[in-house]
Scaffold this motif. Structure first.
Motif, PDB file in Angstrom:
ATOM      1  N   MET A   1       0.845  -1.190   0.000  1.00 20.93           N
ATOM      2  CA  MET A   1       0.000   0.000   0.000  1.00 20.93           C
ATOM      3  C   MET A   1       0.882   1.242   0.000  1.00 20.93           C
ATOM      4  SD  MET A   1      -3.250   0.745   0.235  1.00 20.93           S
ATOM      5  CE  MET A   1      -4.242   2.169   0.437  1.00 20.93           C
ATOM      6  N   LYS A   2       0.470   2.195  -0.763  1.00 18.66           N
ATOM      7  CA  LYS A   2       1.227   3.436  -0.846  1.00 18.66           C
ATOM      8  C   LYS A   2       1.108   4.233   0.439  1.00 18.66           C
ATOM      9  CE  LYS A   2       0.757   4.203  -5.749  1.00 18.66           C
ATOM     10  NZ  LYS A   2       0.435   5.127  -6.794  1.00 18.66           N
ATOM     11  N   ASN A   3       2.081   5.084   0.633  1.00 17.68           N
ATOM     12  CA  ASN A   3       2.028   6.035   1.720  1.00 17.68           C
ATOM     13  C   ASN A   3       0.747   6.857   1.547  1.00 17.68           C
ATOM     14  OD1 ASN A   3       2.325   8.746   2.801  1.00 17.68           O
ATOM     15  ND2 ASN A   3       4.436   8.209   3.229  1.00 17.68           N
ATOM     16  N   LYS A   4      -0.001   7.033   2.615  1.00 21.53           N
ATOM     17  CA  LYS A   4      -1.296   7.712   2.524  1.00 21.53           C
ATOM     18  C   LYS A   4      -1.174   9.159   2.045  1.00 21.53           C
ATOM     19  CE  LYS A   4      -3.559   4.783   5.898  1.00 21.53           C
ATOM     20  NZ  LYS A   4      -4.388   4.049   4.982  1.00 21.53           N
ATOM     21  N   LEU A   5      -0.100   9.816   2.425  1.00 23.31           N
ATOM     22  CA  LEU A   5       0.093  11.198   1.985  1.00 23.31           C
ATOM     23  C   LEU A   5       0.385  11.245   0.489  1.00 23.31           C
ATOM     24  CD1 LEU A   5       0.068  14.075   2.931  1.00 23.31           C
ATOM     25  CD2 LEU A   5       2.466  13.855   3.550  1.00 23.31           C
ATOM     26  N   MET A   6       1.187  10.310   0.007  1.00 22.13           N
ATOM     27  CA  MET A   6       1.476  10.238  -1.426  1.00 22.13           C
ATOM     28  C   MET A   6       0.211   9.903  -2.207  1.00 22.13           C
ATOM     29  SD  MET A   6       4.564  11.132  -1.816  1.00 22.13           S
ATOM     30  CE  MET A   6       4.761  10.701  -3.521  1.00 22.13           C
ATOM     31  N   LEU A   7      -0.603   9.017  -1.657  1.00 24.67           N
ATOM     32  CA  LEU A   7      -1.863   8.658  -2.294  1.00 24.67           C
ATOM     33  C   LEU A   7      -2.772   9.877  -2.387  1.00 24.67           C
ATOM     34  CD1 LEU A   7      -3.562   6.354  -3.475  1.00 24.67           C
ATOM     35  CD2 LEU A   7      -4.426   5.931  -1.172  1.00 24.67           C
ATOM     36  N   TYR A   8      -2.845  10.658  -1.313  1.00 23.69           N
ATOM     37  CA  TYR A   8      -3.646  11.890  -1.306  1.00 23.69           C
ATOM     38  C   TYR A   8      -3.194  12.825  -2.419  1.00 23.69           C
ATOM     39  CZ  TYR A   8      -5.084  16.572   0.066  1.00 23.69           C
ATOM     40  OH  TYR A   8      -5.588  17.844   0.055  1.00 23.69           O
ATOM     41  N   LEU A   9      -1.888  13.042  -2.518  1.00 21.77           N
ATOM     42  CA  LEU A   9      -1.357  13.958  -3.530  1.00 21.77           C
ATOM     43  C   LEU A   9      -1.612  13.440  -4.942  1.00 21.77           C
ATOM     44  CD1 LEU A   9       2.008  14.873  -1.785  1.00 21.77           C
ATOM     45  CD2 LEU A   9      -0.041  16.314  -1.978  1.00 21.77           C
ATOM     46  N   GLU A  10      -1.485  12.142  -5.119  1.00 23.73           N
ATOM     47  CA  GLU A  10      -1.719  11.555  -6.440  1.00 23.73           C
ATOM     48  C   GLU A  10      -3.185  11.683  -6.847  1.00 23.73           C
ATOM     49  OE1 GLU A  10      -0.360   7.522  -8.809  1.00 23.73           O
ATOM     50  OE2 GLU A  10       0.053   7.733  -6.673  1.00 23.73           O
ATOM     51  N   ILE A  11      -4.093  11.435  -5.910  1.00 22.29           N
ATOM     52  CA  ILE A  11      -5.528  11.571  -6.198  1.00 22.29           C
ATOM     53  C   ILE A  11      -5.865  13.014  -6.549  1.00 22.29           C
ATOM     54  CG2 ILE A  11      -7.827  11.504  -5.129  1.00 22.29           C
ATOM     55  CD1 ILE A  11      -6.840   8.997  -3.598  1.00 22.29           C
ATOM     56  N   LYS A  12      -5.351  13.962  -5.763  1.00 20.14           N
ATOM     57  CA  LYS A  12      -5.613  15.384  -6.041  1.00 20.14           C
ATOM     58  C   LYS A  12      -5.092  15.774  -7.419  1.00 20.14           C
ATOM     59  CE  LYS A  12      -7.521  17.196  -2.319  1.00 20.14           C
ATOM     60  NZ  LYS A  12      -8.791  17.886  -2.327  1.00 20.14           N
ATOM     61  N   TYR A  38     -10.626  11.130   0.109  1.00 20.70           N
ATOM     62  CA  TYR A  38      -9.404  11.916  -0.053  1.00 20.70           C
ATOM     63  C   TYR A  38      -9.680  13.259  -0.711  1.00 20.70           C
ATOM     64  CZ  TYR A  38      -6.073   8.340   1.433  1.00 20.70           C
ATOM     65  OH  TYR A  38      -5.336   7.450   2.171  1.00 20.70           O
ATOM     66  N   LEU A  39     -10.592  13.286  -1.681  1.00 21.62           N
ATOM     67  CA  LEU A  39     -10.883  14.544  -2.366  1.00 21.62           C
ATOM     68  C   LEU A  39     -11.587  15.552  -1.453  1.00 21.62           C
ATOM     69  CD1 LEU A  39     -11.940  13.313  -5.916  1.00 21.62           C
ATOM     70  CD2 LEU A  39      -9.845  14.516  -5.271  1.00 21.62           C
ATOM     71  N   GLU A  40     -12.299  15.056  -0.461  1.00 21.98           N
ATOM     72  CA  GLU A  40     -12.990  15.950   0.470  1.00 21.98           C
ATOM     73  C   GLU A  40     -12.038  16.558   1.496  1.00 21.98           C
ATOM     74  OE1 GLU A  40     -16.120  13.572   2.109  1.00 21.98           O
ATOM     75  OE2 GLU A  40     -17.300  13.658   0.265  1.00 21.98           O
ATOM     76  N   MET A  41     -10.837  15.977   1.645  1.00 19.70           N
ATOM     77  CA  MET A  41      -9.866  16.482   2.618  1.00 19.70           C
ATOM     78  C   MET A  41      -9.135  17.702   2.082  1.00 19.70           C
ATOM     79  SD  MET A  41      -7.767  13.241   4.037  1.00 19.70           S
ATOM     80  CE  MET A  41      -8.539  11.788   4.648  1.00 19.70           C
ATOM     81  N   THR A  42      -8.854  18.619   2.984  1.00 22.17           N
ATOM     82  CA  THR A  42      -7.952  19.717   2.641  1.00 22.17           C
ATOM     83  C   THR A  42      -6.520  19.214   2.869  1.00 22.17           C
ATOM     84  OG1 THR A  42      -7.879  20.584   4.894  1.00 22.17           O
ATOM     85  CG2 THR A  42      -9.635  21.431   3.463  1.00 22.17           C
ATOM     86  N   PRO A  43      -5.526  19.899   2.326  1.00 24.25           N
ATOM     87  CA  PRO A  43      -4.146  19.461   2.593  1.00 24.25           C
ATOM     88  C   PRO A  43      -3.836  19.399   4.092  1.00 24.25           C
ATOM     89  CG  PRO A  43      -4.162  21.034   0.792  1.00 24.25           C
ATOM     90  CD  PRO A  43      -5.559  20.981   1.347  1.00 24.25           C
ATOM     91  N   GLU A  44      -4.337  20.360   4.842  1.00 20.78           N
ATOM     92  CA  GLU A  44      -4.093  20.370   6.286  1.00 20.78           C
ATOM     93  C   GLU A  44      -4.718  19.150   6.952  1.00 20.78           C
ATOM     94  OE1 GLU A  44      -5.446  23.040   4.627  1.00 20.78           O
ATOM     95  OE2 GLU A  44      -3.602  24.203   4.530  1.00 20.78           O
ATOM     96  N   GLU A  45      -5.937  18.806   6.533  1.00 21.48           N
ATOM     97  CA  GLU A  45      -6.616  17.644   7.108  1.00 21.48           C
ATOM     98  C   GLU A  45      -5.865  16.359   6.783  1.00 21.48           C
ATOM     99  OE1 GLU A  45     -11.317  18.962   7.110  1.00 21.48           O
ATOM    100  OE2 GLU A  45     -10.421  18.183   5.264  1.00 21.48           O
ATOM    101  N   SER A  46      -5.318  16.283   5.585  1.00 19.70           N
ATOM    102  CA  SER A  46      -4.593  15.064   5.214  1.00 19.70           C
ATOM    103  C   SER A  46      -3.334  14.901   6.060  1.00 19.70           C
ATOM    104  CB  SER A  46      -4.242  15.061   3.729  1.00 19.70           C
ATOM    105  OG  SER A  46      -3.257  16.025   3.438  1.00 19.70           O
ATOM    106  N   PHE A  47      -2.603  15.999   6.290  1.00 17.58           N
ATOM    107  CA  PHE A  47      -1.410  15.925   7.143  1.00 17.58           C
ATOM    108  C   PHE A  47      -1.801  15.524   8.560  1.00 17.58           C
ATOM    109  CE2 PHE A  47       0.388  19.129   4.071  1.00 17.58           C
ATOM    110  CZ  PHE A  47       1.293  18.256   3.508  1.00 17.58           C
ATOM    111  N   ASN A  53      -2.780   8.867  12.618  1.00 14.04           N
ATOM    112  CA  ASN A  53      -2.605   7.426  12.407  1.00 14.04           C
ATOM    113  C   ASN A  53      -1.233   6.962  12.862  1.00 14.04           C
ATOM    114  OD1 ASN A  53      -5.149   6.869  11.422  1.00 14.04           O
ATOM    115  ND2 ASN A  53      -4.596   7.325   9.320  1.00 14.04           N
ATOM    116  N   VAL A  54      -0.209   7.761  12.639  1.00 15.00           N
ATOM    117  CA  VAL A  54       1.146   7.403  13.080  1.00 15.00           C
ATOM    118  C   VAL A  54       1.200   7.374  14.596  1.00 15.00           C
ATOM    119  CG1 VAL A  54       3.538   8.216  13.176  1.00 15.00           C
ATOM    120  CG2 VAL A  54       2.302   8.215  11.004  1.00 15.00           C
ATOM    121  N   ARG A  55       0.599   8.382  15.250  1.00 10.52           N
ATOM    122  CA  ARG A  55       0.603   8.406  16.718  1.00 10.52           C
ATOM    123  C   ARG A  55      -0.139   7.213  17.299  1.00 10.52           C
ATOM    124  NH1 ARG A  55      -0.254  14.515  16.580  1.00 10.52           N
ATOM    125  NH2 ARG A  55      -2.401  13.877  16.380  1.00 10.52           N
TER     126      ARG A  55
END
Length: 79
Positions: A1-12, A38-47, A53-55
């Motif tokens: 599975m791709k990194n979730k942040l990379m996936l977010y950027l790729e979808i956007k 993912y499309l409903e998230m803002t960049p800030e929300e994705s970060f 999730n990491v915490r």
């Protein structure tokens, strides 16, 4: 599975290029629901979402580590 942040950027990026939701989902092998999420998230929300999730994973790992330590200490005292 791709990194979730990379996936977010790729979808956007794909959505900005005019690629349909269904095509994005097919190309990335994810559900359309996930694409919408993912499309409903803002960049800030994705970060924030990635950091939360990491915490959580770190907390779970810490709890399991502590459990293993306590269990091993208990077993050692019983021997």
């Amino acid at each position: 599975m791709k990194n979730k942040l990379m996936l977010y950027l790729e979808i956007k990026q794909m959505a900005d290029q005019g690629i349909s939701i269904a095509q994005i989902a097919r190309q990335l092998k994810i559900s359309r629901t996930t694409v919408y999420k993912y499309l409903e998230m803002t960049p800030e929300e994705s970060f924030e979402w990635v950091n939360i999730n990491v915490r959580i994973k770190v907390y779970i790992f810490d709890c399991l580590s502590m459990y293993t330590f306590v269990r091993n200490a208990f077993l050692y005292t019983c021997l």
